[in-house]
Enzyme design. Structure first.
Site, PDB file in Angstrom:
ATOM      1  CG  HIS A   1       1.677   7.317   4.374  1.00 44.18           C
ATOM      2  ND1 HIS A   1       2.222   8.783   4.527  1.00 44.18           N
ATOM      3  CD2 HIS A   1       0.773   7.474   3.517  1.00 44.18           C
ATOM      4  CE1 HIS A   1       1.568   9.626   3.504  1.00 44.18           C
ATOM      5  NE2 HIS A   1       0.573   8.850   3.128  1.00 44.18           N
TER       6      HIS A   1
ATOM      7  CE  LYS B   1      -9.428   4.041  -1.485  1.00 47.19           C
ATOM      8  NZ  LYS B   1     -10.586   4.614  -1.165  1.00 47.19           N
TER       9      LYS B   1
END
EC number: 4.1.1.31
Length: 920
Positions: A138, A583
């Protein structure tokens, strides 16, 4: 008295000395680069930041030229990096000191095993527990590999600081060498000129295995067995730590991951571990000079020695050396066979008689590669047995024992590689296969029930496959089938464990899992009885987590699924996504939904007689499930950890935890101890109390979710605020990973990947994903009835989950800075967009007040003095970087910087991420 965590805070005087020395050297280097007059600007900036005179600081920064910005931003980026190194060195020192003085600390493995040894099932738990850190690519590691290598040198030098002070080594020479490496860092590009490729990410992560993880995992496992034995528990082949990896196999949203990168990932792993074995055997070759005139080896060692091509006259009476030489020879051939590469480090420099490789004997008696790690281990066992037969048990301990342990853990590769793909891609591929085989013309239009019926029918049609050479395939389908074919070939070549799982991103239905099964069946990895690759759903959004129970209940009810699970020791893994759920619904909703999902999924597994194991997709920041690993694991629902847990280790977290072998050992020790403690310890015994806690959380989280979504998804100005009042555009252009910042063109918040979302909120110092919606939700609950605050305080004191939840908010708030966030808000062009900041500010203040009230604290980080001290020492430096970044973004957006100057913004991004130590 509760045990303390190991922290570098115990050595604050030493850290202060080191930081003063590092700062002095960096100042001298910078002064020489830019001159005394220019350096006075840095000094004035520093004074203003320490005084928190941000108004004057903003004015000074606005008058710095673009040319001066380059060195000044580098100075303030490198200074927190050097502070990090000092803290890491002293944590390593503290770890060694506490272990060598036999001091107890939280998570110490010796204490964990001692407590467990007295339990009836203690041996079974120790035999079965398996913690799997999974290293991912990532894009949150902003440091170049070159910079990391230079910091490693500085780290090694600082490890010698105490010796230099004491005169054990020459102080002046030590200072000169340290100065030289700091000068190199100051004059090395911090920012990558080009975006990383997948092959670079594979190579980069291998340095952690080579430099620390192989040794740390091996040493820890050896110690684990020894500690159990000390308490009368003989363990057969425990694997408390094994490693996982996504790099090369995670193609979700990354078009650059292919069959070739999957093969490369496995091949490079094999090369690294075989080089490790070769190096270790070379050391054993040098050490084991035992003469047969003094001690007679057993017949098996004599046989191994007789097969060696080391025919030196000096080795005639040294059968162990010749036996090790023969084993090395076979390893060399194994490496050539598995990687198509010769043994890179197999040379005279590591003690081998290299002339033997081309001797005539090698043609008459060709050396054969090992068929498997089992055969390699058998040869080492023969040497071990010979030593035992002669009463030489002391010679077994140390290097020989650790090499044998490494073979048990790693075999001929280092880490099991996960494959991952988005469910929508798999659906498109299966739809194409079904249409090409004239079975279903428009699969995607079918209902969920119809899809499952079609897929199950095809899964039962053995050995029929859907693809045909006569039917043209799309590029996407060709690419996906090539990856699965490569996975099968790697499993045949390196062993079943090299690729064990395939993760399905955005799992929303049972058909998503059967679609993957169809793809795996096409290449022979799935049939009616067996799945050679486990199908792992990833539940990410709040809605998907809420539906996970019903989805898994339906999936587990199918006989074919039961057969697949039975071949996997009755385990079914489920991955939980922390980033997207946050999120989607905010910090509280994400954390609580994940907690409840684990309880529900564990219960479903028990109903079906299946062991549900969880894979936690955690990032570095609290907004992506981050936080202290020990607390995170021990706060999981009781019963959710059977004996196995996997968790991602991402980006800069890999460097922080595994950058050197001492700290790596400590972090792995924490993971094992936390997992065992959570398996055996139920913190709350009163079921009525935990039920009441859950009711309270349900109420609070419902409010929090509404508050969060009202701002993020319902406020028409929030999207513009995020894109204008944060460096998201600049973050997206930073060359920190091979994967794009979004799966598609970004037109709304939902289309943005979680990592740049969190990264950008860290940069503008709001830390929004880690706390927004918390304060108002708790305040509403507290105001509903007298005594509610006291109930929350009781929950904080007695419930590990709730304690960890609030401690993480405490930590995030301490890293935020609303004065700086206000300056970022001024980057927005319209006032109605800028006004979003005031909603955020009100919630931030409320959250801080409520958290302190529940904790019954006066200040943030009262429970974490180490982090509090660390932030206090570094905040003035990277606060400056925020003001520099804001000024540079203004100039960039007003076309006052050219393209070459964009890297100045990237330098500040790097420095802020370095100072915060968890960026995404």
């Amino acid at each position: 008295m509760p045990l303390k965590k190991l922290e570098s805070s115990n050595n604050q005087d030493i850290i202060a000395e080191e930081v003063a020395l590092l700062k002095e050297m960096l100042e001298n280097i910078t002064r020489r680069m830019i001159g005394d007059d220019a350096f006075t600007v840095i000094e004035s900036i520093m004074v203003l930041s320490e005084k928190q005179d941000y108004i004057e600081l903003e004015k000074v920064v606005a008058n710095i030229s673009n040319q001066e910005m380059e060195v000044i931003s580098r100075y303030f980026s490198i200074l927190p990096l050097l502070i990090n190194i000092s803290e890491d060195v002293d944590l390593a020192y503290e770890i060694n000191y506490q272990n060598n003085t036999d001091t107890d600390y939280l998570g110490k493995l010796a204490l964990t095993i001692k407590d467990l040894a007295g339990k009836d099932n203690g041996k079974d738990i120790l035999e079965q527990v398996n913690v799997v850190p999974v290293l991912t690519a990532h894009p949150t590691q902003v440091q170049r590999k070159t910079i990391l290598e230079l910091t490693t040198h500085i780290h090694k030098l600082l490890r010698k600081y105490r010796d230099a002070k004491a005169g054990v080594i020459n102080l002046e020479k030590w200072r000169q060498e340290l100065y030289r490496y700091i000068e190199m860092i100051m004059q090395t590009d911090i920012i990558r000129e080009k975006k990383l490729q997948v092959k670079n990410e594979i190579k980069n992560v291998m340095q952690y295995y080579d430099g620390s993880l192989i040794q740390a995992v091996t040493k820890l496992t050896t110690e684990y067995k020894n500690l159990a034995q000390k308490h009368g528990l003989e363990l057969d082949n425990p694997k408390p730590i094994t490693m996982g990896m996504w790099i090369g196999g995670d193609r979700d949203g990354n078009p650059f991951v292919t069959a070739e990168t999957l093969c490369l990932s496995a091949t490079v792993q094999s090369e690294v571990i075989l080089n490790y074995y070769i190096d270790e055997l070379a050391a054993l070759y040098r050490t084991f000079s035992l003469s047969s005139t003094l001690v007679q080896p057993n017949s098996e060692v004599e046989r191994l020695a007789s097969l060696s091509q080391d025919q030196s006259i000096y080795r005639g009476n040294e059968p162990y050396r010749r036996a090790f030489h023969y084993i090395q020879s076979r390893l060399k051939q194994t490496q050539i066979q598995l990687t198509n590469q010769p043994a890179a480090r197999m040379s005279s420099s590591v003690g081998l008689n290299t002339s033997a490789w081309s001797s005539p004997a090698s043609l008459e008696n060709p050396i054969l590669a090992y068929d498997s790690p089992v055969d390699f281990k058998a040869d080492l066992k023969a040497i071990e047995q010979s030593l035992l037969d002669n009463g030489n048990s002391a010679l077994i301990e140390g290097d020989l024992r650790e090499v044998m342990q490494a073979v048990d853990i790693f075999g001929f590769f280092l880490a099991s590689i996960d494959m991952r793909q988005d469910s929508s891609v798999q659906e498109a591929c299966v739809a194409e296969l079904l249409k090409g085989a004239n079975i279903v013309d428009d699969y995607s239009s079918l209902s969920e029930t119809e899809k499952c019926d079609v897929l199950l029918q095809q899964l039962m049609e053995e050995p029929r496959t859907l693809s045909s050479a006569a039917v043209a395939k799309s590029d996407l389908l060709e690419k996906e089938l090539a990856i699965y074919t490569t996975a099968r070939e790697l499993k045949d070549k390196l062993g079943e464990e090299v690729i064990k799982q395939h993760i399905i991103s955005h799992t929303e239905s049972v058909s998503d899992m059967f679609e993957l099964a169809i793809m795996l069946k096409e290449v022979g990895l799935v049939d009616q009885q067996r799945a050679r690759v486990q199908i792992v759903p990833l539940f990410e959004t709040i809605e998907d987590l809420d539906n996970a129970r019903d989805i898994m209940a339906a999936y587990l009810s199918h006989d074919i699924v039961k057969s697949w699970i039975a071949t996997n020791r009755n385990y079914q893994e489920i991955m939980l996504g922390y980033s997207d759920s946050n999120k989607d619904g905010g910090y509280l909703a994400s954390g609580w939904t994940l907690y409840k999902a684990q309880n529900e999924l564990t219960a479903i597994g028990e109903e079906h007689g299946v062991k549900i194991t969880f894979f936690h997709g955690r990032g570095g920041t609290v907004g992506r499930g981050g936080g202290p690993s020990y607390d995170a694991i021990t706060s999981q629902p009781f019963g959710s950890i059977k004996d196995r847990i996997r968790l991602t280790e991402q980006g800069e977290i890999i460097e922080n935890k595994y950058g050197n072998k001492d700290v790596a050992y400590y972090h792995l020790e924490m993971l094992i101890s936390a997992s065992i403690n959570r398996m055996v310890t139920q913190m709350i015994t009163d079921p009525n109390e935990i039920d009441s806690f859950r009711e309270i959380m349900d109420s609070i989280v419902a409010d929090s979710n509404i508050i969060y979504r009202k701002l993020v998804f319902d406020n028409p100005h929030f999207y513009d605020y995020f894109f204008e009042a944060s460096p998201i555009k600049e973050v997206s252009s930073l060359n920190i990973g091979s994967r794009p910042a979004a799966r598609k063109t970004i037109t709304e918040i939902t289309g943005l990947r979680a990592i740049p979302w969190v990264f950008s909120w860290s940069q503008n110092r709001i830390m929004f994903p880690g706390w927004y919606g918390v304060g108002s939700a708790f305040k509403r609950y507290i105001d509903r009835a007298q005594g509610n605050l006291e109930r929350l305080q009781h929950m904080y004191q007695t419930w590990p989950f709730f304690h960890s939840l609030l401690s993480n908010v405490d930590m995030v708030l301490s890293k935020s800075n609303m004065n700086i966030a206000f300056q970022y808000a001024q980057l927005a062009e319209r006032q109605d967009v800028r006004d979003v900041f005031y909603e955020i500010l009100d919630e931030w203040q409320l959250t801080k007040n409520v958290i302190l009230a529940i904790q019954d604290h006066d200040d943030l980080l009262e429970d974490n003095p180490s982090l509090k001290h660390s932030l206090k020492s570094r905040l003035p430096y990277f606060n400056v970087l925020n003001y520099i970044q804001i000024e540079l973004i203004k100039r960039w957006r007003n076309n006052q910087l050219d393209e070459n100057d964009e890297k100045l913004i990237h330098t500040t991004i790097n420095g802020i991420a370095t100072g915060l130590r968890n960026s995404g």
